[in-house]
Design a protein around this motif. Structure first.
Motif, PDB file in Angstrom:
ATOM      1  N   THR A 277      69.877  48.923  20.970  1.00  0.00           N
ATOM      2  CA  THR A 277      68.636  48.330  20.473  1.00  0.00           C
ATOM      3  C   THR A 277      67.785  49.372  19.766  1.00  0.00           C
ATOM      4  O   THR A 277      67.219  49.104  18.692  1.00  0.00           O
ATOM      5  N   ASP A 281      67.540  48.146  16.033  1.00  0.00           N
ATOM      6  CA  ASP A 281      66.295  47.477  15.688  1.00  0.00           C
ATOM      7  C   ASP A 281      65.189  48.427  15.249  1.00  0.00           C
ATOM      8  O   ASP A 281      64.309  48.033  14.489  1.00  0.00           O
ATOM      9  N   HIS A 282      65.240  49.643  15.742  1.00  0.00           N
ATOM     10  CA  HIS A 282      64.152  50.575  15.417  1.00  0.00           C
ATOM     11  C   HIS A 282      64.515  51.552  14.309  1.00  0.00           C
ATOM     12  O   HIS A 282      63.649  51.970  13.547  1.00  0.00           O
ATOM     13  N   PHE A 408      60.019  48.252  23.720  1.00  0.00           N
ATOM     14  CA  PHE A 408      61.135  47.645  22.992  1.00  0.00           C
ATOM     15  C   PHE A 408      61.166  46.142  23.319  1.00  0.00           C
ATOM     16  O   PHE A 408      61.929  45.687  24.169  1.00  0.00           O
ATOM     17  N   THR A 409      60.296  45.395  22.639  1.00  0.00           N
ATOM     18  CA  THR A 409      60.135  43.976  22.971  1.00  0.00           C
ATOM     19  C   THR A 409      61.414  43.169  22.751  1.00  0.00           C
ATOM     20  O   THR A 409      61.587  42.108  23.353  1.00  0.00           O
ATOM     21  N   GLU A 410      62.304  43.673  21.903  1.00  0.00           N
ATOM     22  CA  GLU A 410      63.564  42.957  21.648  1.00  0.00           C
ATOM     23  C   GLU A 410      64.417  42.846  22.908  1.00  0.00           C
ATOM     24  O   GLU A 410      65.326  42.016  22.983  1.00  0.00           O
ATOM     25  N   LEU A 411      64.111  43.669  23.920  1.00  0.00           N
ATOM     26  CA  LEU A 411      64.946  43.730  25.121  1.00  0.00           C
ATOM     27  C   LEU A 411      64.446  42.840  26.255  1.00  0.00           C
ATOM     28  O   LEU A 411      64.966  42.918  27.375  1.00  0.00           O
ATOM     29  N   GLN A 412      63.436  41.990  26.003  1.00  0.00           N
ATOM     30  CA  GLN A 412      62.965  41.124  27.088  1.00  0.00           C
ATOM     31  C   GLN A 412      64.099  40.215  27.535  1.00  0.00           C
ATOM     32  O   GLN A 412      64.875  39.713  26.739  1.00  0.00           O
ATOM     33  N   TYR A 445      67.397  33.927  27.632  1.00  0.00           N
ATOM     34  CA  TYR A 445      66.836  33.695  26.303  1.00  0.00           C
ATOM     35  C   TYR A 445      67.892  33.166  25.330  1.00  0.00           C
ATOM     36  O   TYR A 445      67.556  32.724  24.232  1.00  0.00           O
ATOM     37  N   GLN A 448      69.748  32.478  20.881  1.00  0.00           N
ATOM     38  CA  GLN A 448      68.562  32.638  20.051  1.00  0.00           C
ATOM     39  C   GLN A 448      68.786  32.155  18.627  1.00  0.00           C
ATOM     40  O   GLN A 448      67.880  32.195  17.794  1.00  0.00           O
ATOM     41  N   ASP A 452      74.460  32.562  17.921  1.00  0.00           N
ATOM     42  CA  ASP A 452      74.448  33.302  19.178  1.00  0.00           C
ATOM     43  C   ASP A 452      75.243  32.528  20.240  1.00  0.00           C
ATOM     44  O   ASP A 452      75.357  31.306  20.192  1.00  0.00           O
TER      45      ASP A 452
END
Length: 714
Positions: A277, A281-282, A408-412, A445, A448, A452
């Motif tokens: 991630t 993502d970053h 790292f909000t993508e990892l919720q 989640y 998505q 997915d």
């Protein structure tokens, strides 16, 4: 016939916006050319990069064709008085561009009128495009616009140059203070100065390519090749395929290259999901894995330049990544000081939605809804562990309070699953139970998107459905229903996830009952006081999920649109059942009997509709004593016998066999329509025959509405 080129050059457009903006520009230009009778010979080509959106239409007319039309003027009674032309006749002649003597007489249902043939001269393409293109450019939708001189001058990023050509002729176009010319720009770093475009067509593509600007397909191919070459430096390694990331870096570059970087192997102690991630993502890095599929201590970065000969860029990227990994490790270690179970009360201070309360409130609602779902699934014979669902629902949102998710909000969800795997949730808990809880939280989640995967376990599927249903129920009850392109809470995506999860796990979940129970969970809460009093919740939710199921069947599963319409007309509440019926209809549709039945049902439906519109009576039941013709007696005899067999097969969900049984009615139905007149003068006879058709339609439309099937030639 000249080629037409339009290039809008601007500051770097965000990667996520390029594809949609480029597509809309092509569509707008295409519709403009079609509307103005300047349609090109073939499809409109395009070139889009971070700094430009360009369209190329080959072979458009240099001018509109002349159009001759017959126009009608005043009536003869008005045009002439005492045999002499009046002012109205002279005005019409002037409008037609001739003399009164050249006017013609035309007979119409309203009487005789003056008329004339008028030839409208076509305008030059350059004149039309110069006038109309600025409005089309201005109308392109962007989620956010910028303005840099006047508030009326808005675009996604400041426009710096324009190229507008018909072959070598410059179109006198102006947009936001920029006048179009034949001068473009190449790559910001690798090309110096302006790039002269000699003419529209292939010379444009060649000119910008020489200035280190490649098309999307070429950039993607160049990136893939460079990723392969860079990875070969590590024996047995391969770069991890990532379509979304590849699409992003393609839209970040005009002339890409790739460098291989390294990081300290000690970071591999962190979960792979965290490392990937951070890289993906970053930093927009591709991960590298060894021959066994495990993450290797390397990364691949795509550059918008041709090389990094001194290694300066590589060292800079390695330094940034090391700092990000150190942050992740610190947050991971800090978070372990407080278990997920101890974080539950912290959710009282995390807002879910201002009217719907906190994530703690949502957790309680989701937990109760998930328990109801677990029991429903269990009673249907599925192997499910309700205790795992209950505990996972309790802890699913607690990772929102962790430092790692804050960074790292993508990892919720993922972080919650990882923490549940390594933490002691209960001293007496078996490892397989903890693993089940971890997996359910990790997956809840999902999915998505339609691409997915769904949750891996039934427990995860139930939790995922409950979580999404709670969100949809609350938002709909508030009146926050998606409309057009507006869906700020991602409710369509969540509903798509519910439909896909139910379908792929084949869960016995009825959408109406699910959403009713989700709505009940808000009963008596402060949130309920905010709900819209004028909204028909059930009807709004029903229509919404029918639309999402239609999308799933048509776009995700690939069923024909008329098959989907036919199936959903017979019921859209049971997702698994709808899929099974669509599969059965698709299989039997090619048969001649089925096509004939579809035509007959269309005819039946039309007759009944016309009878109702005309106020004709339809009998409550078929009276056998009124069956005069052998054809109607034969059909009336076969319908209940066939209906009984079809119902037995339908209950067992043996839809293909049921449809084949219905198809066997073809001879009797054909015979009926060939020999029997339904709309006779005798009211009792007509009402009885209409009742027979209504029975036919009612008994055999429970699997699909056959009248929706498009037959050959229709």
């Amino acid at each position: 016939m000249p080629d037409f080129l339009l290039e809008i050059g601007c500051e770097e457009i965000p990667a996520r916006l390029i594809e949609a903006g480029s597509l809309e520009l092509r569509e707008r230009v295409g519709k403009l050319l079609e509307r103005e009778r300047l349609a090109p010979k073939g499809a409109i080509a395009f070139l889009d990069t971070p700094r430009r959106l360009a369209v190329l239409a080959s072979g458009i007319p240099a001018a509109q064709p002349d159009v001759t039309e017959q126009i009608t003027g005043p009536s003869l009674a008005v045009a002439y008085k005492d045999g002499q032309p009046t002012a109205a006749a002279h005005a019409f002649a002037k409008k037609a561009g001739g003399e009164v003597s050249q006017l013609e007489k035309a007979s119409t249902p309203k009487g005789e009128y003056l008329s004339a043939k008028v030839t409208k001269k076509g305008r030059a393409a350059s004149e039309i495009l110069a006038e109309l293109l600025p409005k089309e450019i201005q109308s392109i939708y962007w989620p956010k616009n910028m303005y840099w001189r006047k508030s009326s001058e808005r675009f996604v990023r400041p426009v710096r140059w324009l190229v507008a050509l018909l072959d070598a002729e410059v179109i006198p176009l102006e947009f936001d203070g920029i006048r179009a010319g034949n001068s473009s720009r190449g790559h910001r770093i690798l090309a110096d100065g302006a790039v002269q475009i000699p003419s529209a067509g292939t010379s444009y593509v060649d000119a910008v390519a020489a200035a280190k600007v490649l098309g999307r397909g070429e950039r993607q191919q160049q990136i893939r090749k460079a990723l392969d070459v860079a990875t070969r430096a590590i024996p047995g390694a391969r770069w991890r395929e990532d379509k979304a990331l590849l699409d992003t870096v393609v839209n970040l570059t005009e002339f890409p290259s790739v460098i291989l970087g390294n990081f300290d192997p000690q970071f591999l102690e962190l979960p792979e999901e965290v490392l990937v991630t951070v890289m993906r993502d970053h930093q927009k890095y591709f991960a590298v894995e060894d021959a066994s599929g495990k993450l290797a201590p390397h990364f691949l970065a795509v550059l918008n330049t041709d090389a990094d000969r001194e290694g300066t860029i590589r060292h800079g990227n390695e330094r940034v990544l090391r700092a990000r990994f150190n942050d992740a490790r610190f947050f991971w270690q800090t978070d372990q000081k407080q278990s997920l179970r101890d974080r539950l009360d912290l959710l009282k201070h995390v807002t879910f939605q201002k009217e719907l309360g906190s994530y703690y409130d949502k957790t309680i609602r989701t937990q109760r809804l998930a328990s109801w779902l677990s029991e429903t699934v269990k009673q249907a014979g599925f192997a499910i562990r309700p205790g795992i669902v209950h505990k996972a629902a309790c802890l699913a949102k607690t990772d929102l309070t962790t430092e790692l998710v804050k960074e790292f909000t993508e990892l919720q969800g993922v972080v919650g699953g990882l923490y549940a795997r390594v933490q002691v949730l209960d001293e007496h808990m078996n490892d397989d139970v903890r693993q089940g809880i971890s997996t359910a939280i990790y997956d809840h989640y999902k999915p998505q998107s339609m691409d997915d995967s769904v949750p891996r376990t039934v427990e995860g599927a139930v939790l995922s459905i409950a979580d999404k249903a709670d969100s949809i129920a609350g938002m709909f009850a508030l009146g926050l229903i998606p409309s057009g392109s507006k869906d700020p809470f991602g409710l369509r995506r969540q509903a798509n996830g519910i439909v896909k999860t139910i379908a792929e796990h084949k869960l016995p979940v009825q959408l109406k009952a699910l959403m009713q129970d989700a709505r009940i969970r808000y009963h008596g809460s402060d949130a309920e006081k905010q709900f819209s009093p004028n909204l028909s919740f059930e009807e709004a939710v029903r229509a919404f999920f029918r639309e999402r199921l239609e999308f799933y069947l048509r776009d995700a599963r690939g069923f024909a649109y008329d098959v989907v319409n036919a199936v959903l007309a017979a019921g859209s509440d049971d997702v698994v059942d709808a899929v099974a019926r669509a599969e059965a209809v698709t299989k039997v549709r090619p048969s001649a009997d089925f096509e004939s039945i579809s035509v007959a049902f269309k005819r039946t439906k039309n007759i009944l509709r016309q009878a109702i519109e005309a106020g004709k009576e339809i009998a409550q039941a078929v009276d056998s004593a009124l069956l005069k013709e052998s054809a109607e007696r034969a059909l009336a005899e076969q319908v209940p016998q066939t209906a009984k067999r079809v119902e037995s097969l339908r209950v067992d969900r043996n839809y293909e066999a049921a449809l084949l049984e219905i198809a066997k009615l073809r001879p009797a139905i054909d015979y009926f329509f060939d020999k029997v007149m339904v709309m006779v003068e005798d009211a009792r006879l007509r009402a009885n025959r209409l009742a027979l058709l209504q029975t036919l339609l009612k008994e055999f439309s429970t699997i699909a509405d056959f009248s929706e099937i498009v037959t050959e030639g229709k």
